[in-house]
Design a protein around this motif. Sequence first.
Motif, PDB file in Angstrom:
ATOM      1  N   ARG A 120      10.087 -22.568  30.604  1.00 55.03           N
ATOM      2  CA  ARG A 120      10.564 -23.994  30.826  1.00 55.03           C
ATOM      3  C   ARG A 120       9.500 -24.713  31.890  1.00 55.03           C
ATOM      4  O   ARG A 120       9.244 -25.831  31.796  1.00 55.03           O
ATOM      5  CB  ARG A 120      11.906 -23.785  31.707  1.00 55.03           C
ATOM      6  CG  ARG A 120      12.881 -23.426  30.629  1.00 55.03           C
ATOM      7  CD  ARG A 120      14.297 -23.507  31.295  1.00 55.03           C
ATOM      8  NE  ARG A 120      15.262 -23.040  30.355  1.00 55.03           N
ATOM      9  CZ  ARG A 120      15.852 -23.745  29.417  1.00 55.03           C
ATOM     10  NH1 ARG A 120      15.615 -24.831  29.378  1.00 55.03           N
ATOM     11  NH2 ARG A 120      16.926 -22.997  28.986  1.00 55.03           N
ATOM     12  N   TYR A 163       6.530 -25.826  29.812  1.00 52.60           N
ATOM     13  CA  TYR A 163       7.096 -27.089  28.999  1.00 52.60           C
ATOM     14  C   TYR A 163       7.124 -28.493  29.802  1.00 52.60           C
ATOM     15  O   TYR A 163       6.611 -29.461  29.627  1.00 52.60           O
ATOM     16  CB  TYR A 163       8.390 -26.934  28.158  1.00 52.60           C
ATOM     17  CG  TYR A 163       8.776 -27.906  27.727  1.00 52.60           C
ATOM     18  CD1 TYR A 163       8.444 -28.878  26.648  1.00 52.60           C
ATOM     19  CD2 TYR A 163      10.034 -28.698  28.383  1.00 52.60           C
ATOM     20  CE1 TYR A 163       9.038 -29.910  26.294  1.00 52.60           C
ATOM     21  CE2 TYR A 163      10.596 -29.918  28.049  1.00 52.60           C
ATOM     22  CZ  TYR A 163       9.681 -30.672  26.824  1.00 52.60           C
ATOM     23  OH  TYR A 163      10.614 -31.668  26.361  1.00 52.60           O
ATOM     24  N   TYR A 164       7.758 -28.243  30.998  1.00 50.39           N
ATOM     25  CA  TYR A 164       7.767 -29.395  31.876  1.00 50.39           C
ATOM     26  C   TYR A 164       6.290 -29.888  32.423  1.00 50.39           C
ATOM     27  O   TYR A 164       6.183 -31.071  32.587  1.00 50.39           O
ATOM     28  CB  TYR A 164       8.487 -29.103  33.229  1.00 50.39           C
ATOM     29  CG  TYR A 164       9.983 -28.774  32.783  1.00 50.39           C
ATOM     30  CD1 TYR A 164      10.957 -29.734  31.943  1.00 50.39           C
ATOM     31  CD2 TYR A 164      10.998 -27.937  33.485  1.00 50.39           C
ATOM     32  CE1 TYR A 164      12.047 -29.405  31.664  1.00 50.39           C
ATOM     33  CE2 TYR A 164      12.207 -27.706  33.104  1.00 50.39           C
ATOM     34  CZ  TYR A 164      12.715 -28.472  32.292  1.00 50.39           C
ATOM     35  OH  TYR A 164      14.176 -28.140  32.107  1.00 50.39           O
ATOM     36  N   GLN A 190      12.212 -17.028  30.389  1.00 48.06           N
ATOM     37  CA  GLN A 190      12.391 -18.254  29.796  1.00 48.06           C
ATOM     38  C   GLN A 190      12.339 -19.204  30.819  1.00 48.06           C
ATOM     39  O   GLN A 190      11.662 -20.222  30.760  1.00 48.06           O
ATOM     40  CB  GLN A 190      13.965 -18.345  29.213  1.00 48.06           C
ATOM     41  CG  GLN A 190      13.902 -17.898  28.055  1.00 48.06           C
ATOM     42  CD  GLN A 190      15.299 -18.227  27.263  1.00 48.06           C
ATOM     43  OE1 GLN A 190      15.980 -19.382  27.692  1.00 48.06           O
ATOM     44  NE2 GLN A 190      15.687 -17.961  26.229  1.00 48.06           N
ATOM     45  N   ASP A 233      15.818 -26.822  24.543  1.00 50.45           N
ATOM     46  CA  ASP A 233      16.792 -26.073  25.217  1.00 50.45           C
ATOM     47  C   ASP A 233      17.536 -25.276  24.174  1.00 50.45           C
ATOM     48  O   ASP A 233      17.764 -24.047  24.021  1.00 50.45           O
ATOM     49  CB  ASP A 233      17.976 -26.839  25.778  1.00 50.45           C
ATOM     50  CG  ASP A 233      17.415 -27.564  27.240  1.00 50.45           C
ATOM     51  OD1 ASP A 233      16.269 -26.792  27.689  1.00 50.45           O
ATOM     52  OD2 ASP A 233      17.886 -28.392  27.575  1.00 50.45           O
ATOM     53  N   GLN A 290      14.179 -32.806  24.726  1.00 50.14           N
ATOM     54  CA  GLN A 290      14.879 -31.678  25.744  1.00 50.14           C
ATOM     55  C   GLN A 290      15.900 -30.927  25.155  1.00 50.14           C
ATOM     56  O   GLN A 290      15.420 -29.764  25.242  1.00 50.14           O
ATOM     57  CB  GLN A 290      15.332 -32.602  26.780  1.00 50.14           C
ATOM     58  CG  GLN A 290      15.750 -31.621  27.931  1.00 50.14           C
ATOM     59  CD  GLN A 290      14.566 -30.561  28.505  1.00 50.14           C
ATOM     60  OE1 GLN A 290      13.825 -31.223  29.097  1.00 50.14           O
ATOM     61  NE2 GLN A 290      14.843 -29.282  28.705  1.00 50.14           N
TER      62      GLN A 290
END
Length: 334
Positions: free
Chosen positions: A181, A184-185, A177, A208, A204
């Motif tokens: 993440r 994604y960022y 994960q 999550d 967000q």
Amino acid sequence: MHRLLVNAGIFAIIMALTFWSVFRGQDFAEIAGAVGQMSGAYLVTAIFLAAFFVAGEGCMIWYLLKGIGERTTLPRCVSYSFIGFFFSGITPSATGGQPMQLYYMKRDGNSLSAASVVLMTVAVIYKLVLVLTGLGILLFWGVPLRQYLSAYYGLYFLGLFLNIVLVALLCMVMFSQGTIRKCYYYIDNIMLHLHLWRESAARQEKVDGFLAGYQQTVVFLKSHKRLIAMTIAGTFLQRFSVFVMTYVVYRGLGLSGVAALDVVLVQAAVYIAVDMLPVPGAQGITEAMYRCVFRDIFVGKYLIVSVCITRGVSFYLMLLVGLVVFLLQYARSS
């Protein structure tokens, strides 16, 4: 309900175009006569296999829910699978099935976390089985595959590749994960700099929540290995039931001379090729590919007849059953 009507309208338009393409220039009397030659026993068997294909998912949902302590019944879980089949069939890339299943599972008293984990587990295993089947066909049956698929050989690779990518992404989401993440960022920053979207705490939270759901799936997979092994075996049996159905139709029409394995694997190849295409029910492309790859198996007039019976039983009839189940559930909750 408005979105359902829109999807149903799009589905109906695609279905009409598909029927026009399949039956254009055909002798309907000859087709009807050939359909009438289908053995009743074989037709019943084909319908049973198609129903087993859909209901099999419900059996695995029931098995997993019971395995983690949720109180439910097998008929109720089978109804979830038919509802999922219906909404998957009328939405692009089958995106509508799981949300509706989740809604009715939650409404019937299953905890949201348990329902989410079970549906995610079923989805991951389904895709994994499809990838393993596709790779197995390619490695051990590659030469006949190329001969049968002909012009659609490339589409098979595309379908297999898309399924592999999806399985890889799901594995990354579950087991890595941190990488997801970071990706994604990175994408989020690009989109913000390009002013293609604004900063959003809600977005967000959704990301999550999505990742947390798959993290729960990982914990479930690790702590219920026997359940998972049985579900994988059941998924292989379920998926191949609809592939075997095509051979049942072949024999029911009085045809012979082609090995059962050839018919089953060609049907599996068609399924893998079109599974990820963004068309409701993979309509149109499935029928077009079927007519090409089965032309040396269902010869002459039997090609169109087999399209009618195979797709009619495995997709349109099961879609109708799914609609009836959904309407009954909708009426019960109103």
